[in-house]
Design an enzyme around this catalytic site. Sequence first.
Site, PDB file in Angstrom:
ATOM      1  N   TYR A  86       0.866  -1.187   0.000  1.00  0.00           N
ATOM      2  CA  TYR A  86       0.000   0.000   0.000  1.00  0.00           C
ATOM      3  C   TYR A  86       0.901   1.235   0.000  1.00  0.00           C
ATOM      4  O   TYR A  86       1.941   1.249   0.663  1.00  0.00           O
ATOM      5  CB  TYR A  86      -0.897  -0.031   1.255  1.00  0.00           C
ATOM      6  CG  TYR A  86      -2.102   0.870   1.159  1.00  0.00           C
ATOM      7  CD1 TYR A  86      -3.161   0.536   0.325  1.00  0.00           C
ATOM      8  CD2 TYR A  86      -2.187   2.048   1.886  1.00  0.00           C
ATOM      9  CE1 TYR A  86      -4.282   1.364   0.230  1.00  0.00           C
ATOM     10  CE2 TYR A  86      -3.299   2.872   1.806  1.00  0.00           C
ATOM     11  CZ  TYR A  86      -4.341   2.522   0.972  1.00  0.00           C
ATOM     12  OH  TYR A  86      -5.443   3.334   0.880  1.00  0.00           O
ATOM     13  N   GLY A 282      -7.106  -0.764  -8.330  1.00  0.00           N
ATOM     14  CA  GLY A 282      -6.218  -1.376  -9.329  1.00  0.00           C
ATOM     15  C   GLY A 282      -6.189  -2.875  -9.154  1.00  0.00           C
ATOM     16  O   GLY A 282      -5.123  -3.486  -9.085  1.00  0.00           O
ATOM     17  N   TRP A 306      -9.294   9.238  -4.018  1.00  0.00           N
ATOM     18  CA  TRP A 306      -8.881   8.531  -2.803  1.00  0.00           C
ATOM     19  C   TRP A 306      -9.681   9.085  -1.632  1.00  0.00           C
ATOM     20  O   TRP A 306      -9.546  10.259  -1.279  1.00  0.00           O
ATOM     21  CB  TRP A 306      -7.372   8.710  -2.565  1.00  0.00           C
ATOM     22  CG  TRP A 306      -6.823   7.865  -1.460  1.00  0.00           C
ATOM     23  CD1 TRP A 306      -7.283   6.657  -1.035  1.00  0.00           C
ATOM     24  CD2 TRP A 306      -5.684   8.183  -0.640  1.00  0.00           C
ATOM     25  NE1 TRP A 306      -6.509   6.185  -0.004  1.00  0.00           N
ATOM     26  CE2 TRP A 306      -5.527   7.095   0.264  1.00  0.00           C
ATOM     27  CE3 TRP A 306      -4.791   9.245  -0.578  1.00  0.00           C
ATOM     28  CZ2 TRP A 306      -4.508   7.059   1.213  1.00  0.00           C
ATOM     29  CZ3 TRP A 306      -3.783   9.206   0.368  1.00  0.00           C
ATOM     30  CH2 TRP A 306      -3.640   8.124   1.242  1.00  0.00           C
TER      31      TRP A 306
HETATM   32  N1  LIG Z   1      -9.719   5.059  -3.893  1.00  0.00           N
HETATM   33  C1  LIG Z   1     -10.457   4.893  -2.800  1.00  0.00           C
HETATM   34  O1  LIG Z   1     -10.676   5.803  -1.985  1.00  0.00           O
HETATM   35  C2  LIG Z   1     -11.033   3.541  -2.545  1.00  0.00           C
HETATM   36  C3  LIG Z   1     -12.045   3.365  -1.615  1.00  0.00           C
HETATM   37  C4  LIG Z   1     -12.597   2.081  -1.479  1.00  0.00           C
HETATM   38  C5  LIG Z   1     -12.076   1.021  -2.215  1.00  0.00           C
HETATM   39  N2  LIG Z   1     -11.060   1.249  -3.081  1.00  0.00           N
HETATM   40  C6  LIG Z   1     -10.505   0.191  -3.928  1.00  0.00           C
HETATM   41  O2  LIG Z   1     -11.581  -0.317  -4.682  1.00  0.00           O
HETATM   42  C7  LIG Z   1     -11.321  -1.665  -4.992  1.00  0.00           C
HETATM   43  C8  LIG Z   1     -12.530  -2.495  -4.571  1.00  0.00           C
HETATM   44  O3  LIG Z   1     -12.645  -2.453  -3.145  1.00  0.00           O
HETATM   45  P1  LIG Z   1     -13.843  -3.284  -2.457  1.00  0.00           P
HETATM   46  O4  LIG Z   1     -13.718  -3.229  -0.974  1.00  0.00           O
HETATM   47  O5  LIG Z   1     -15.094  -2.822  -3.093  1.00  0.00           O
HETATM   48  O6  LIG Z   1     -13.444  -4.735  -2.987  1.00  0.00           O
HETATM   49  P2  LIG Z   1     -14.131  -6.163  -2.806  1.00  0.00           P
HETATM   50  O7  LIG Z   1     -15.528  -6.008  -2.360  1.00  0.00           O
HETATM   51  O8  LIG Z   1     -13.192  -6.984  -2.002  1.00  0.00           O
HETATM   52  O9  LIG Z   1     -14.162  -6.704  -4.305  1.00  0.00           O
HETATM   53  C9  LIG Z   1     -12.978  -6.922  -5.031  1.00  0.00           C
HETATM   54  C10 LIG Z   1     -13.314  -6.797  -6.508  1.00  0.00           C
HETATM   55  O10 LIG Z   1     -12.131  -6.858  -7.283  1.00  0.00           O
HETATM   56  C11 LIG Z   1     -12.347  -7.818  -8.327  1.00  0.00           C
HETATM   57  N3  LIG Z   1     -11.072  -8.424  -8.691  1.00  0.00           N
HETATM   58  C12 LIG Z   1     -10.219  -9.092  -7.894  1.00  0.00           C
HETATM   59  N4  LIG Z   1      -9.129  -9.470  -8.580  1.00  0.00           N
HETATM   60  C13 LIG Z   1      -9.320  -9.023  -9.853  1.00  0.00           C
HETATM   61  C14 LIG Z   1      -8.545  -9.117 -11.042  1.00  0.00           C
HETATM   62  N5  LIG Z   1      -7.359  -9.715 -11.076  1.00  0.00           N
HETATM   63  N6  LIG Z   1      -9.057  -8.548 -12.161  1.00  0.00           N
HETATM   64  C15 LIG Z   1     -10.267  -7.933 -12.144  1.00  0.00           C
HETATM   65  N7  LIG Z   1     -11.030  -7.816 -11.052  1.00  0.00           N
HETATM   66  C16 LIG Z   1     -10.560  -8.357  -9.911  1.00  0.00           C
HETATM   67  C17 LIG Z   1     -13.309  -8.818  -7.742  1.00  0.00           C
HETATM   68  O11 LIG Z   1     -13.940  -9.511  -8.788  1.00  0.00           O
HETATM   69  P3  LIG Z   1     -14.180 -11.108  -8.793  1.00  0.00           P
HETATM   70  O12 LIG Z   1     -15.456 -11.335  -8.057  1.00  0.00           O
HETATM   71  O13 LIG Z   1     -14.280 -11.366 -10.234  1.00  0.00           O
HETATM   72  O14 LIG Z   1     -13.011 -11.773  -8.124  1.00  0.00           O
HETATM   73  C18 LIG Z   1     -14.261  -7.876  -7.014  1.00  0.00           C
HETATM   74  O15 LIG Z   1     -15.148  -7.287  -7.909  1.00  0.00           O
HETATM   75  C19 LIG Z   1     -10.019  -2.028  -4.282  1.00  0.00           C
HETATM   76  O16 LIG Z   1      -8.953  -1.846  -5.175  1.00  0.00           O
HETATM   77  C20 LIG Z   1      -9.946  -1.008  -3.182  1.00  0.00           C
HETATM   78  O17 LIG Z   1      -8.635  -0.796  -2.705  1.00  0.00           O
HETATM   79  C21 LIG Z   1     -10.532   2.466  -3.261  1.00  0.00           C
END
Ligand SMILES: NC(=O)c1ccc[n+]([C@@H]2O[C@H](COP(=O)([O-])OP(=O)(O)OC[C@H]3O[C@@H](n4cnc5c(N)ncnc54)[C@H](OP(=O)(O)O)[C@@H]3O)[C@@H](O)[C@H]2O)c1
Length: 374
Positions: A86, A282, A306
């Site tokens: 991270y 990502g 973010w």
């Molecule tokens: N920028 C920000 O402020 C912020 C805030 C919140 C979250 N995020 C980011 O948003 C993302 C999602 O977070 P979340 O908590 O919603 O996640 P989550 O519920 O754990 O879900 C993970 C997602 O990523 C997909 N995935 C995993 N590996 C993959 C790959 N190799 N290629 C394509 N898709 C893949 C999964 O799809 P499958 O079901 O197909 O495995 C699922 O849709 C993370 O990267 C997190 O760090 C960022």
Amino acid sequence: MSVLCRFIRSRAHRLPIVNIARSIGGASTEYFAVTYEEHGDPMKVLEGKTLTFETDPSSLNSNEVYLRMLAAPINPADINMIQGVYPVKLTLPLIAGFDGIGEVLSVGSAVKSFQSGDWVVPNAVSRTSIGTWRTHTVCEEENLWKIPNDIPLLSAATLAVNPCTAYRMLTDFVDLGKGDVVIQNGSNSAVGQAVIQIAAAMGLQTVNIVRDRPNNEIIVKWLIDMGATHVITQEFAHSPEMKMLMGTMRQPKLALNCVGGKGIADILKYMERKSTMVTYGGMSKRPLMVPTGSFIFNDVRLRGFWMSQWNKEHVNSPERREMWHYLCGLVRKGRLFPPIYRTVPLEHFKDGIKRTMEPYTTQKQILVMDKSLL
Ligand SMILES: NC(=O)c1ccc[n+]([C@@H]2O[C@H](COP(=O)([O-])OP(=O)(O)OC[C@H]3O[C@@H](n4cnc5c(N)ncnc54)[C@H](OP(=O)(O)O)[C@@H]3O)[C@@H](O)[C@H]2O)c1
């Protein structure tokens, strides 16, 4: 363990391990926490420990709040933090967990914002103040943000990171009106599910891309039931049929990118001229592959978001209060539910970690400290 989805690092996070639970003046002097002393595979480096508070929580400093944690989701950022990949680097050892909810048990004499029984989430003013995978904590008033306690607990436990991110991305980048189209990938993620529900409540249409998998129709049904307009696979998005589907609706003004990689081109080619793609995740671990033509002929705008930074810049702002008011309102109206989840007792955290790191689960693992949530 039942299906299901709450946070905080205190002054006590580097305290010695003790083995016997005890309490003084009704406040527990010890707590259980998920800790790590080095970066690496979460299954190997995480350890459950009983720690002791530096000072007795029944005699708090004037600006301190004593909490019991109720529930804390496991998010990809938590995994990345433990792995050491991270972008934010904190000094080890640490207690894991950025997200989650706690209940105020007692407050110091100068604390004005909280009282016993209030629900709180991390305020995100200081990364070092967080560490939610624990039973109890003592932290300073400024590190907490009060949220309503009249909504379902697991909704409250999962609002601060993912739905807030979804809400900001839908409101801060492009002016969207009823019937406008938003396209996203990673649509079955917790953020994606929040995007679908909030967009539907705003009268927006959504095109939702997921990775193909056996029994994809189950995911499609779940997301359609949440309010998705279309749910398609990455393969479909790359096929000639995609053109026909996109021809039936307005050109998207906003794209939300959770994944990165080369699938980005399949989204950008259907976007309105001067439209915006916001990257917030990502998950593919691949760089964004953006065709040159998207810039030259479509003047596409690529932005990033973010939530932690936004919170830091808007700590006590009207925008932040308005966002919480709006999201809690949707929860009360039955328009915004927690992501599809599974509850895991805190002490079985490795079970939740293992499941989080598996692909194709569409199930947020929520560590629960309050056993009535199981
Ligand atoms: N920028 C920000 O402020 C912020 C805030 C919140 C979250 N995020 C980011 O948003 C993302 C999602 O977070 P979340 O908590 O919603 O996640 P989550 O519920 O754990 O879900 C993970 C997602 O990523 C997909 N995935 C995993 N590996 C993959 C790959 N190799 N290629 C394509 N898709 C893949 C999964 O799809 P499958 O079901 O197909 O495995 C699922 O849709 C993370 O990267 C997190 O760090 C960022």
